[in-house]
Write a protein that holds these residues in place. Structure first.
Motif, PDB file in Angstrom:
ATOM      1  N   PRO A  71       0.829  -1.206   0.000  1.00  0.00           N
ATOM      2  CA  PRO A  71       0.000   0.000   0.000  1.00  0.00           C
ATOM      3  C   PRO A  71       0.865   1.258   0.000  1.00  0.00           C
ATOM      4  O   PRO A  71       2.016   1.233   0.455  1.00  0.00           O
ATOM      5  CB  PRO A  71      -0.788  -0.120   1.301  1.00  0.00           C
ATOM      6  CG  PRO A  71       0.075  -0.938   2.198  1.00  0.00           C
ATOM      7  CD  PRO A  71       0.833  -1.887   1.296  1.00  0.00           C
TER       8      PRO A  71
ATOM      9  N   TRP B  96      -1.708   1.371  -4.805  1.00  0.00           N
ATOM     10  CA  TRP B  96      -0.918   0.259  -4.279  1.00  0.00           C
ATOM     11  C   TRP B  96       0.086  -0.092  -5.355  1.00  0.00           C
ATOM     12  O   TRP B  96      -0.138   0.182  -6.547  1.00  0.00           O
ATOM     13  CB  TRP B  96      -1.809  -0.944  -4.000  1.00  0.00           C
ATOM     14  CG  TRP B  96      -2.501  -0.901  -2.666  1.00  0.00           C
ATOM     15  CD1 TRP B  96      -3.218   0.144  -2.149  1.00  0.00           C
ATOM     16  CD2 TRP B  96      -2.554  -1.946  -1.713  1.00  0.00           C
ATOM     17  NE1 TRP B  96      -3.709  -0.201  -0.924  1.00  0.00           N
ATOM     18  CE2 TRP B  96      -3.321  -1.487  -0.632  1.00  0.00           C
ATOM     19  CE3 TRP B  96      -2.039  -3.230  -1.668  1.00  0.00           C
ATOM     20  CZ2 TRP B  96      -3.579  -2.259   0.488  1.00  0.00           C
ATOM     21  CZ3 TRP B  96      -2.300  -4.011  -0.548  1.00  0.00           C
ATOM     22  CH2 TRP B  96      -3.064  -3.523   0.516  1.00  0.00           C
TER      23      TRP B  96
ATOM     24  N   ALA C 215      -6.008  -4.925  -2.968  1.00  0.00           N
ATOM     25  CA  ALA C 215      -5.993  -3.460  -3.048  1.00  0.00           C
ATOM     26  C   ALA C 215      -7.420  -2.897  -3.096  1.00  0.00           C
ATOM     27  O   ALA C 215      -7.728  -1.921  -2.404  1.00  0.00           O
ATOM     28  CB  ALA C 215      -5.196  -3.022  -4.272  1.00  0.00           C
TER      29      ALA C 215
ATOM     30  N   ALA D 124      -8.194   0.951  -2.617  1.00  0.00           N
ATOM     31  CA  ALA D 124      -7.226   1.539  -3.550  1.00  0.00           C
ATOM     32  C   ALA D 124      -7.937   1.934  -4.836  1.00  0.00           C
ATOM     33  O   ALA D 124      -8.873   1.264  -5.279  1.00  0.00           O
ATOM     34  CB  ALA D 124      -6.110   0.553  -3.860  1.00  0.00           C
TER      35      ALA D 124
ATOM     36  N   ILE E 215      -3.499   0.440  -9.147  1.00  0.00           N
ATOM     37  CA  ILE E 215      -2.315  -0.386  -8.894  1.00  0.00           C
ATOM     38  C   ILE E 215      -1.221   0.104  -9.836  1.00  0.00           C
ATOM     39  O   ILE E 215      -1.491   0.369 -11.015  1.00  0.00           O
ATOM     40  CB  ILE E 215      -2.573  -1.877  -9.216  1.00  0.00           C
ATOM     41  CG1 ILE E 215      -3.643  -2.452  -8.310  1.00  0.00           C
ATOM     42  CG2 ILE E 215      -1.289  -2.684  -9.120  1.00  0.00           C
ATOM     43  CD1 ILE E 215      -3.163  -2.868  -6.964  1.00  0.00           C
TER      44      ILE E 215
END
Length: 174
Positions: A74, A88, A116, A121, A124
């Motif tokens: 993270p 992430w 994630a 999140a 990525i």
């Protein structure tokens, strides 16, 4: 090449540190990303700081043999290098060579994405060296897109005078 009939996904444990280190180093060497004497080996072997964030695939048999690993980091984790708020990063993706081409990397990436998403999140990110077209094809196939404005370059410590170009790829999760 081994055929992997079944695999189990699990979080890494402290008893896995040496196996993860060996697997990661060997995968980078087998992939042609560094020579066996590279100073980067020390970084790859330093598993402890990322252990709690590492996902593994094992053979799923009684042996519980580790055949693939990835760190799902993270934003704010000390091992991230490329994240911005809401992102992430996955790093140290490694699949044992005798299991290449079986979709294990794809399965690990999907697990990173799920983890994630479950942690809210938005995106990525990952970095890949520019002379790794096999990985770039995989990431693009999985929906990752090159973000050239976030690429970095630096001189190689292994090969003085040679530049290393790390390309940043990103995938929106929202």
């Amino acid at each position: 090449m081994h055929e992997t009939a079944s695999t189990d996904l699990r979080r890494a444990r402290s008893s896995d540190i040496a196996v993860i280190a060996d697997l990661t180093v060997q995968a980078y060497i087998d992939g042609g990303h560094m020579p066996p004497a590279s100073p980067y080996i020390e970084t790859l072997r330093n598993v402890a700081p990322r252990l709690d964030e590492t996902l593994l695939l094992t053979t799923g048999e009684d042996t519980d043999e580790v055949i693939a690993a990835v760190a799902a980091l993270p934003n704010g984790h000390p091992m991230t290098e490329a994240t911005e708020p809401g992102e992430w990063e996955f790093r140290y993706l490694a699949v044992r060579k005798d299991h290449w081409g079986q979709g294990l990397g794809t399965r690990l990436i999907a697990a990173v994405e799920e983890r994630a998403r479950n942690n809210n999140a938005e995106r990525i990110v990952l970095r890949v060296v520019d002379d790794n077209p096999r990985a770039m094809r995989l990431y693009e196939h999985l929906g990752y897109r090159h973000q050239p404005h976030r690429d970095i370059s630096f001189e190689s410590s292994t090969f003085p005078g040679r530049m290393i170009n790390l390309l940043l790829y990103a995938k929106d999760l929202t």
